[in-house]
Design a protein around this motif. Sequence first.
Motif, PDB file in Angstrom:
ATOM      1  N   ASN A 199       0.824  -1.210   0.000  1.00 34.54           N
ATOM      2  CA  ASN A 199       0.000   0.000   0.000  1.00 34.54           C
ATOM      3  C   ASN A 199       0.857   1.259   0.000  1.00 34.54           C
ATOM      4  O   ASN A 199       0.548   2.236  -0.696  1.00 34.54           O
ATOM      5  CB  ASN A 199      -0.935   0.019   1.215  1.00 34.54           C
ATOM      6  N   GLU A 200       1.944   1.250   0.769  1.00 42.71           N
ATOM      7  CA  GLU A 200       2.823   2.423   0.802  1.00 42.71           C
ATOM      8  C   GLU A 200       3.464   2.666  -0.555  1.00 42.71           C
ATOM      9  O   GLU A 200       3.528   3.807  -1.042  1.00 42.71           O
ATOM     10  CB  GLU A 200       3.922   2.220   1.858  1.00 42.71           C
ATOM     11  N   ARG A 201       3.950   1.591  -1.180  1.00 44.58           N
ATOM     12  CA  ARG A 201       4.586   1.743  -2.492  1.00 44.58           C
ATOM     13  C   ARG A 201       3.567   2.189  -3.537  1.00 44.58           C
ATOM     14  O   ARG A 201       3.858   3.040  -4.382  1.00 44.58           O
ATOM     15  CB  ARG A 201       5.249   0.425  -2.906  1.00 44.58           C
ATOM     16  N   MET A 202       2.365   1.609  -3.481  1.00 40.43           N
ATOM     17  CA  MET A 202       1.341   1.948  -4.451  1.00 40.43           C
ATOM     18  C   MET A 202       0.897   3.401  -4.302  1.00 40.43           C
ATOM     19  O   MET A 202       0.703   4.111  -5.288  1.00 40.43           O
ATOM     20  CB  MET A 202       0.146   1.014  -4.284  1.00 40.43           C
ATOM     21  N   ALA A 203       0.724   3.843  -3.067  1.00 40.61           N
ATOM     22  CA  ALA A 203       0.328   5.233  -2.836  1.00 40.61           C
ATOM     23  C   ALA A 203       1.396   6.185  -3.363  1.00 40.61           C
ATOM     24  O   ALA A 203       1.083   7.208  -3.983  1.00 40.61           O
ATOM     25  CB  ALA A 203       0.075   5.462  -1.344  1.00 40.61           C
ATOM     26  N   GLN A 204       2.669   5.844  -3.144  1.00 37.01           N
ATOM     27  CA  GLN A 204       3.748   6.679  -3.648  1.00 37.01           C
ATOM     28  C   GLN A 204       3.747   6.715  -5.173  1.00 37.01           C
ATOM     29  O   GLN A 204       3.977   7.765  -5.781  1.00 37.01           O
ATOM     30  CB  GLN A 204       5.104   6.153  -3.152  1.00 37.01           C
ATOM     31  N   ARG A 230      -5.527  -5.934  -5.436  1.00 34.39           N
ATOM     32  CA  ARG A 230      -6.139  -5.580  -4.146  1.00 34.39           C
ATOM     33  C   ARG A 230      -5.539  -4.292  -3.592  1.00 34.39           C
ATOM     34  O   ARG A 230      -6.201  -3.546  -2.869  1.00 34.39           O
ATOM     35  CB  ARG A 230      -5.929  -6.726  -3.155  1.00 34.39           C
ATOM     36  N   ARG A 231      -4.283  -4.025  -3.932  1.00 29.51           N
ATOM     37  CA  ARG A 231      -3.599  -2.870  -3.385  1.00 29.51           C
ATOM     38  C   ARG A 231      -4.184  -1.540  -3.848  1.00 29.51           C
ATOM     39  O   ARG A 231      -3.969  -0.521  -3.213  1.00 29.51           O
ATOM     40  CB  ARG A 231      -2.106  -2.923  -3.772  1.00 29.51           C
ATOM     41  N   ILE A 232      -4.894  -1.548  -4.989  1.00 26.77           N
ATOM     42  CA  ILE A 232      -5.405  -0.269  -5.490  1.00 26.77           C
ATOM     43  C   ILE A 232      -6.860  -0.033  -5.102  1.00 26.77           C
ATOM     44  O   ILE A 232      -7.447   0.959  -5.515  1.00 26.77           O
ATOM     45  CB  ILE A 232      -5.266  -0.177  -7.028  1.00 26.77           C
ATOM     46  N   ARG A 233      -7.426  -0.929  -4.313  1.00 29.54           N
ATOM     47  CA  ARG A 233      -8.821  -0.760  -3.900  1.00 29.54           C
ATOM     48  C   ARG A 233      -8.917   0.011  -2.581  1.00 29.54           C
ATOM     49  O   ARG A 233      -7.950   0.095  -1.822  1.00 29.54           O
ATOM     50  CB  ARG A 233      -9.489  -2.119  -3.728  1.00 29.54           C
TER      51      ARG A 233
END
Length: 300
Positions: A199-204, A230-233
């Motif tokens: 989630n941290e990497r995806m948000a960045q 799932r990480r982008i939901r």
Amino acid sequence: MKQKLPDSLVLPGHPDFAVLCELAEEITTRAGGHLALEHDVPQMLRQCIDDVIMTPKTGRRAYEELEKTEKTYIGTRVEIELRALLRLRKGRLDTEILGRDVDIKHTMGSNWMIPTEALDCACLLVAADEVRARCYLGLIIARREYLTAGQNKDAKRSISAEGFRHILWLLKDQPYPANFWRTADEAAVDRIFTGATGNERMAQLFRLIQGRPIPRDVVEAVAQQKDFMRRIRADGGHGTRDILAREQIVLLEGQKDAQLIKALELPPCPASAFVSCRIESSYHARMVEQSRHHVEWPTP
């Protein structure tokens, strides 16, 4: 590939003109026309290269990071994929077109190595320039006078400077999809991959690279997890969309959100890609909410 290629001499009156034009017409027809050839060959090359780099599994992000054997395999993969794309069968050499033996040669450099068994046969030349994101597709009859005098330990010769003038080009300096990581800001990429969780990497990723379509395989590489989608939901306040919403950033999907992407004046986004942007007006915030997305817009 060389940035400045000589003009082709393969014109009416050239000894190879009739044969090469016949082969070129057959290849173009099999591809579904010139526009299809311009689209499908570049896409095929990008896929072949990315499938060997395997960023999601290996963490590698560039062709230069590959082992020598992997670089060689890209040529084999291109040969297989090109035959499939054009619906060609295997021949005495790599394939057969209109009853003629044709050798398929691929390079990521500036030249091709022609084996002795391909002398005086037609060669279908394929090249991908990763640095410039340009590709090439050409035909040549591998006559000895078109090749260099020197040869490697396998008795293969490259095409001479004069030989380049005897290539009939089907695609020349044709753009193809660039390696995403080559075109992203290096400092931003470093910050993306310092995140401890998916989630941290995806948000960045979507925080630092906004207004630009991000392919699905890049999302997979950043998530570094099997269920990467799932990480982008949204996820009860902890998912990537939840994190970004608190910063007034909306994350959109090419297929589902095509109308909103257009309304927000973002660049066209392929169906399987994603794009993010920061919402900076209450008008756009209302538009986002009406499209069943959410950003935490400050209450007046």
